[in-house]
Design an enzyme around this catalytic site. Structure first.
Site, PDB file in Angstrom:
ATOM      1  CE1 TYR A   1      25.535  89.909  -3.122  1.00 17.82           C
ATOM      2  CE2 TYR A   1      26.839  88.129  -2.196  1.00 17.82           C
ATOM      3  CZ  TYR A   1      26.758  89.301  -2.925  1.00 17.82           C
ATOM      4  OH  TYR A   1      27.900  89.866  -3.453  1.00 17.82           O
TER       5      TYR A   1
ATOM      6  CE  LYS B   1      26.434  89.497  -6.641  1.00 19.42           C
ATOM      7  NZ  LYS B   1      26.563  90.613  -7.602  1.00 19.42           N
TER       8      LYS B   1
END
Length: 235
Positions: A160, A164
């Protein structure tokens, strides 16, 4: 009137952002991969539904044609995203993460952002004030993750945050390529949504604040930046 598309808008931050922008006078398209959930959300919000799965080329292309036929687009909010928790809310650290897990997150969080933005570029270029907001996260900030003792440095997951970080670079590259656009990444904060199993410490009202703000920037507003409610954030 400003026309705005929000991906992943049938719940969570996307839903609250849609509610706020409808109230601000925007014509809002609720992007939802689930037609029924999207329909219910759009009816509740006074918005329009566009069925949109950011991982599917045909779905994205069809959504772009729908929005084009209805008059065009001014603001694109790339909100759809996944965190990739396992059973019991487990997040996968460096010892457990696999290539397949990374690929799954990138398909939505990174490739989805590029896929949707690319498809809607012709409509945005026709706008007098084109705006793109990419929903990112401070756990993708190399500076904050590298600083000992920050909350970001304590988050163990790999996929994750890495996705990003990629979204942040995409933001900078598109801002440079389209200087007449306003293209920014935003950090909503640790918000209680389905993405994190509702473990976040903020409400969706608090989390949506920066998304709504950056969706309404004018031609003289910032571009190529990374912001939370307090201001610019380090990359």
């Amino acid at each position: 009137m400003t026309t705005t598309l929000i991906t992943g808008a049938n719940k969570g931050l996307g839903h609250e952002t849609a509610r706020r922008l409808v109230a601000a006078g925007h014509t809002v398209y609720v992007g939802s991969r689930d037609p029924e959930r999207g329909r219910r959300a759009a009816e509740q919000l006074g918005a329009r539904l566009v069925v949109l799965d950011v991982t599917d080329d045909a779905s994205v292309a069809a959504a772009a044609k729908t929005v084009e036929a209805a008059g065009g687009l001014d603001v694109l909010i790339n909100n759809a995203g996944i965190e990739g928790r396992g059973p019991g809310g487990k997040v996968y650290g460096a010892a457990e993460v696999t290539g397949d897990a990374m690929r799954t997150l990138f398909e939505t969080n990174v490739f989805g952002v590029v896929r949707v933005t690319h498809a809607f570029l012709p409509l945005l270029e026709a706008s007098a004030n084109p705006v793109v907001v990419n929903v990112s996260s401070s756990v993708g900030s190399l500076a904050m993750v590298s600083e000992t003792g920050t909350p970001q440095s304590q988050y163990p997951a790999v996929a994750y945050p890495t996705s990003k970080t990629a979204v942040n670079m995409i933001t900078v590259k598109f801002a440079k390529a389209f200087p007449h656009f306003r293209v920014n990444a935003v950090e909503p904060g640790y918000t209680a949504t389905d993405l994190n199993g509702n473990t976040g410490t903020q409400t969706v009202e608090e989390g949506a604040e920066i998304i709504v703000k950056m969706a309404q920037v004018g031609p003289d507003g910032p571009t190529g930046g990374f912001f939370d409610v307090s201001g610019p954030q380090p990359w």
